[in-house]
Design a protein around this motif. Structure first.
Motif, PDB file in Angstrom:
ATOM      1  N   GLN A  89      37.965  38.946  49.743  1.00 41.25           N
ATOM      2  CA  GLN A  89      38.600  39.902  48.830  1.00 41.25           C
ATOM      3  C   GLN A  89      39.693  40.672  49.568  1.00 41.25           C
ATOM      4  O   GLN A  89      39.508  41.063  50.715  1.00 41.25           O
ATOM      5  CB  GLN A  89      37.593  40.930  48.311  1.00 41.25           C
ATOM      6  CG  GLN A  89      36.393  40.349  47.594  1.00 41.25           C
ATOM      7  CD  GLN A  89      35.518  41.439  46.974  1.00 41.25           C
ATOM      8  OE1 GLN A  89      35.993  42.520  46.637  1.00 41.25           O
ATOM      9  NE2 GLN A  89      34.236  41.159  46.836  1.00 41.25           N
ATOM     10  N   LEU A 117      39.925  36.728  45.832  1.00 47.03           N
ATOM     11  CA  LEU A 117      40.079  37.839  44.901  1.00 47.03           C
ATOM     12  C   LEU A 117      41.070  38.830  45.493  1.00 47.03           C
ATOM     13  O   LEU A 117      40.897  39.276  46.629  1.00 47.03           O
ATOM     14  CB  LEU A 117      38.709  38.504  44.687  1.00 47.03           C
ATOM     15  CG  LEU A 117      38.614  39.628  43.671  1.00 47.03           C
ATOM     16  CD1 LEU A 117      37.185  39.728  43.150  1.00 47.03           C
ATOM     17  CD2 LEU A 117      39.034  40.966  44.243  1.00 47.03           C
ATOM     18  N   VAL A 118      42.081  39.137  44.760  1.00 41.34           N
ATOM     19  CA  VAL A 118      43.093  40.069  45.254  1.00 41.34           C
ATOM     20  C   VAL A 118      43.358  41.119  44.187  1.00 41.34           C
ATOM     21  O   VAL A 118      43.636  40.799  43.025  1.00 41.34           O
ATOM     22  CB  VAL A 118      44.419  39.344  45.590  1.00 41.34           C
ATOM     23  CG1 VAL A 118      45.474  40.342  46.063  1.00 41.34           C
ATOM     24  CG2 VAL A 118      44.194  38.261  46.631  1.00 41.34           C
ATOM     25  N   THR A 119      43.227  42.358  44.574  1.00 39.42           N
ATOM     26  CA  THR A 119      43.566  43.453  43.674  1.00 39.42           C
ATOM     27  C   THR A 119      44.691  44.261  44.299  1.00 39.42           C
ATOM     28  O   THR A 119      44.612  44.625  45.475  1.00 39.42           O
ATOM     29  CB  THR A 119      42.356  44.379  43.434  1.00 39.42           C
ATOM     30  OG1 THR A 119      41.295  43.626  42.841  1.00 39.42           O
ATOM     31  CG2 THR A 119      42.724  45.526  42.500  1.00 39.42           C
ATOM     32  N   GLU A 120      45.701  44.514  43.522  1.00 36.38           N
ATOM     33  CA  GLU A 120      46.759  45.413  43.975  1.00 36.38           C
ATOM     34  C   GLU A 120      46.544  46.763  43.316  1.00 36.38           C
ATOM     35  O   GLU A 120      46.559  46.874  42.090  1.00 36.38           O
ATOM     36  CB  GLU A 120      48.142  44.860  43.610  1.00 36.38           C
ATOM     37  CG  GLU A 120      49.246  45.778  44.111  1.00 36.38           C
ATOM     38  CD  GLU A 120      50.643  45.253  43.821  1.00 36.38           C
ATOM     39  OE1 GLU A 120      50.770  44.156  43.261  1.00 36.38           O
ATOM     40  OE2 GLU A 120      51.609  45.971  44.138  1.00 36.38           O
ATOM     41  N   CYS A 121      46.310  47.769  44.132  1.00 36.04           N
ATOM     42  CA  CYS A 121      46.137  49.115  43.597  1.00 36.04           C
ATOM     43  C   CYS A 121      47.520  49.746  43.475  1.00 36.04           C
ATOM     44  O   CYS A 121      48.141  50.111  44.472  1.00 36.04           O
ATOM     45  CB  CYS A 121      45.245  49.945  44.519  1.00 36.04           C
ATOM     46  SG  CYS A 121      43.560  49.322  44.612  1.00 36.04           S
ATOM     47  N   PHE A 156      42.180  44.076  49.024  1.00 31.32           N
ATOM     48  CA  PHE A 156      42.657  45.234  48.261  1.00 31.32           C
ATOM     49  C   PHE A 156      43.922  45.742  48.916  1.00 31.32           C
ATOM     50  O   PHE A 156      43.890  46.155  50.073  1.00 31.32           O
ATOM     51  CB  PHE A 156      41.601  46.343  48.213  1.00 31.32           C
ATOM     52  CG  PHE A 156      40.435  45.995  47.336  1.00 31.32           C
ATOM     53  CD1 PHE A 156      40.473  46.253  45.974  1.00 31.32           C
ATOM     54  CD2 PHE A 156      39.303  45.385  47.854  1.00 31.32           C
ATOM     55  CE1 PHE A 156      39.412  45.922  45.153  1.00 31.32           C
ATOM     56  CE2 PHE A 156      38.236  45.032  47.039  1.00 31.32           C
ATOM     57  CZ  PHE A 156      38.296  45.309  45.673  1.00 31.32           C
ATOM     58  N   ILE A 186      45.492  40.334  40.802  1.00 30.52           N
ATOM     59  CA  ILE A 186      46.431  39.336  41.315  1.00 30.52           C
ATOM     60  C   ILE A 186      45.729  37.979  41.312  1.00 30.52           C
ATOM     61  O   ILE A 186      46.298  36.954  40.946  1.00 30.52           O
ATOM     62  CB  ILE A 186      46.877  39.697  42.745  1.00 30.52           C
ATOM     63  CG1 ILE A 186      47.433  41.135  42.790  1.00 30.52           C
ATOM     64  CG2 ILE A 186      47.907  38.709  43.260  1.00 30.52           C
ATOM     65  CD1 ILE A 186      48.683  41.364  42.002  1.00 30.52           C
ATOM     66  N   LYS A 187      44.463  38.019  41.707  1.00 31.47           N
ATOM     67  CA  LYS A 187      43.609  36.829  41.730  1.00 31.47           C
ATOM     68  C   LYS A 187      42.191  37.290  41.463  1.00 31.47           C
ATOM     69  O   LYS A 187      41.775  38.330  41.996  1.00 31.47           O
ATOM     70  CB  LYS A 187      43.591  36.251  43.151  1.00 31.47           C
ATOM     71  CG  LYS A 187      44.434  35.048  43.388  1.00 31.47           C
ATOM     72  CD  LYS A 187      44.057  34.506  44.774  1.00 31.47           C
ATOM     73  CE  LYS A 187      45.026  33.447  45.217  1.00 31.47           C
ATOM     74  NZ  LYS A 187      44.673  32.965  46.583  1.00 31.47           N
ATOM     75  N   HIS A 188      41.432  36.529  40.712  1.00 32.62           N
ATOM     76  CA  HIS A 188      40.039  36.897  40.482  1.00 32.62           C
ATOM     77  C   HIS A 188      39.187  35.647  40.415  1.00 32.62           C
ATOM     78  O   HIS A 188      39.549  34.704  39.724  1.00 32.62           O
ATOM     79  CB  HIS A 188      39.906  37.704  39.179  1.00 32.62           C
ATOM     80  CG  HIS A 188      38.644  38.509  39.116  1.00 32.62           C
ATOM     81  ND1 HIS A 188      37.402  37.920  39.092  1.00 32.62           N
ATOM     82  CD2 HIS A 188      38.425  39.839  39.117  1.00 32.62           C
ATOM     83  CE1 HIS A 188      36.489  38.878  39.057  1.00 32.62           C
ATOM     84  NE2 HIS A 188      37.082  40.059  39.082  1.00 32.62           N
ATOM     85  N   PRO A 189      38.058  35.636  41.119  1.00 34.73           N
ATOM     86  CA  PRO A 189      37.243  34.409  41.147  1.00 34.73           C
ATOM     87  C   PRO A 189      36.697  34.030  39.774  1.00 34.73           C
ATOM     88  O   PRO A 189      36.381  32.869  39.547  1.00 34.73           O
ATOM     89  CB  PRO A 189      36.117  34.729  42.133  1.00 34.73           C
ATOM     90  CG  PRO A 189      36.109  36.202  42.269  1.00 34.73           C
ATOM     91  CD  PRO A 189      37.500  36.678  41.984  1.00 34.73           C
ATOM     92  N   THR A 206      45.623  55.272  39.268  1.00 31.78           N
ATOM     93  CA  THR A 206      45.788  53.995  39.960  1.00 31.78           C
ATOM     94  C   THR A 206      45.516  52.881  38.967  1.00 31.78           C
ATOM     95  O   THR A 206      44.511  52.908  38.256  1.00 31.78           O
ATOM     96  CB  THR A 206      44.802  53.865  41.140  1.00 31.78           C
ATOM     97  OG1 THR A 206      45.040  54.910  42.074  1.00 31.78           O
ATOM     98  CG2 THR A 206      44.964  52.524  41.838  1.00 31.78           C
ATOM     99  N   GLU A 207      46.421  51.938  38.923  1.00 32.40           N
ATOM    100  CA  GLU A 207      46.169  50.752  38.119  1.00 32.40           C
ATOM    101  C   GLU A 207      45.748  49.626  39.055  1.00 32.40           C
ATOM    102  O   GLU A 207      46.495  49.232  39.950  1.00 32.40           O
ATOM    103  CB  GLU A 207      47.431  50.339  37.341  1.00 32.40           C
ATOM    104  CG  GLU A 207      47.179  49.111  36.477  1.00 32.40           C
ATOM    105  CD  GLU A 207      48.388  48.686  35.665  1.00 32.40           C
ATOM    106  OE1 GLU A 207      49.423  49.364  35.732  1.00 32.40           O
ATOM    107  OE2 GLU A 207      48.276  47.667  34.960  1.00 32.40           O
ATOM    108  N   CYS A 208      44.534  49.136  38.855  1.00 25.68           N
ATOM    109  CA  CYS A 208      44.050  48.023  39.672  1.00 25.68           C
ATOM    110  C   CYS A 208      44.505  46.733  39.006  1.00 25.68           C
ATOM    111  O   CYS A 208      43.988  46.334  37.972  1.00 25.68           O
ATOM    112  CB  CYS A 208      42.529  48.064  39.783  1.00 25.68           C
ATOM    113  SG  CYS A 208      41.935  49.528  40.652  1.00 25.68           S
ATOM    114  N   LEU A 209      45.503  46.119  39.594  1.00 26.65           N
ATOM    115  CA  LEU A 209      46.099  44.899  39.041  1.00 26.65           C
ATOM    116  C   LEU A 209      45.364  43.690  39.559  1.00 26.65           C
ATOM    117  O   LEU A 209      45.153  43.551  40.768  1.00 26.65           O
ATOM    118  CB  LEU A 209      47.545  44.787  39.511  1.00 26.65           C
ATOM    119  CG  LEU A 209      48.650  45.354  38.658  1.00 26.65           C
ATOM    120  CD1 LEU A 209      49.986  44.909  39.240  1.00 26.65           C
ATOM    121  CD2 LEU A 209      48.534  44.846  37.223  1.00 26.65           C
TER     122      LEU A 209
END
Lengths: 186, 186
Positions: free
Chosen positions: B20, B163-167, B22, A170-173, A165-168
């Motif tokens: 957040q 915070l948004v992570t796309e797995c 995910f 998209i937004k990060h604080p 799994t690649e955790c991309l």
């Protein structure tokens, strides 16, 4: 989500242990491994966790893990930034010790799940040889599940893994200048 | 095991609670939320978790969570596949109840972290209105951290999140015909 509902009371089938990799620049790699640990412990499995590059930082999860049975945790490395262009001898030595601890745990046969946290970064920064990690994966007992986390997973590790799994991000604080917060990021 | 050096005895600074998300088709969304739960509990924070679409399936993590203090967990929905083209009344009713439970917990002020597991899917499948989820986010106390998980996160949810992570699924054993394994995937 559909899953099998029949097997609960039947004897446990042997679980084939796979190799999972969580990589990418987004949040959720170590936390995903921790969630997997919680899940495994809840099913009575025995878990080993080695933190490669997180030193003695007071991550909240350690306090919880210490309260739970069937989980062993060791920690190496430094909080100081490791310069990928020139790792210090002590960084390499810590990573070498972490890998040795991982190898002992993986080959020892006492665990069902081993988490090698930030091992991808340790390889990417040249702290440990890729070949030794590949060998560890090759030598692992068939039933043991292995989770490797960290950015910059080497293509060879991705290649031998069963699940990647690649955790991309998209937004990060952090991008907005919000620093790590106790109880959330650690 | 080594832990914290300095900060335990100092007063806690107020933590700003973020939102957040995910999402993505890769593994690690719910597990990342669970890891965040473990971390928060380890720092003495109070946690509420609502599973929107996972019924009463015996996920391993529940057994562990039940052993830990400061965490409340409620679960709704069905294990049966929800047809996105035509959700059944009972699917909508379960999701509505899950959202009501989430709202009560979020607004009640007794929690520092709330996990709304699979809420993104509940929105995507039309089980609950997007607007109500946006309103919940808008109304949450400033100190409460909110984690929304599930595939197909609505662009509006991504927009309001901090915070948004796309797995991303790079490789998944399901693709090789290996099914969900007890103690690993549940």
């Amino acid at each position: 989500m559909t899953q099998a509902r029949t097997e609960h009371s039947s004897p446990e089938p042997p679980v084939k242990g796979l190799v999972q990799v969580f990589t990418g620049d987004g949040k959720g790699k170590t936390t995903a491994a921790l969630g997997a640990v919680m899940r495994a412990l809840g099913q009575g499995r025995r878990v080993f966790i080695v933190f490669f590059m997180k030193g003695d930082y007071p991550y909240g999860e350690r306090r919880i893990l210490a309260q739970l049975p069937n989980v062993a945790l060791v920690s190496f490395g430094s909080l100081d930034f490791v310069d990928p262009a020139g790792a210090r001898p002590q960084d390499k030595e810590q990573a070498r010790q972490a890998l040795a601890a991982a190898r002992e745990a993986v080959l020892g046969g006492s665990y069902d799940l081993a988490v090698l946290d930030e091992i991808n970064v340790a390889v990417a920064f040249g702290l440990i040889p890729l070949e030794e990690v590949l060998k560890l994966i090759k030598d692992k007992p068939p039933g043991l599940e292995l989770i490797l986390t960290g950015r910059k997973a080497h293509p060879e590790l991705v290649k031998v893994a069963d699940l990647v799994t690649e955790c991309l991000k998209i937004k990060h604080p952090y991008d907005k200048g919000i620093g790590a917060r106790r109880g959330i990021e650690y």
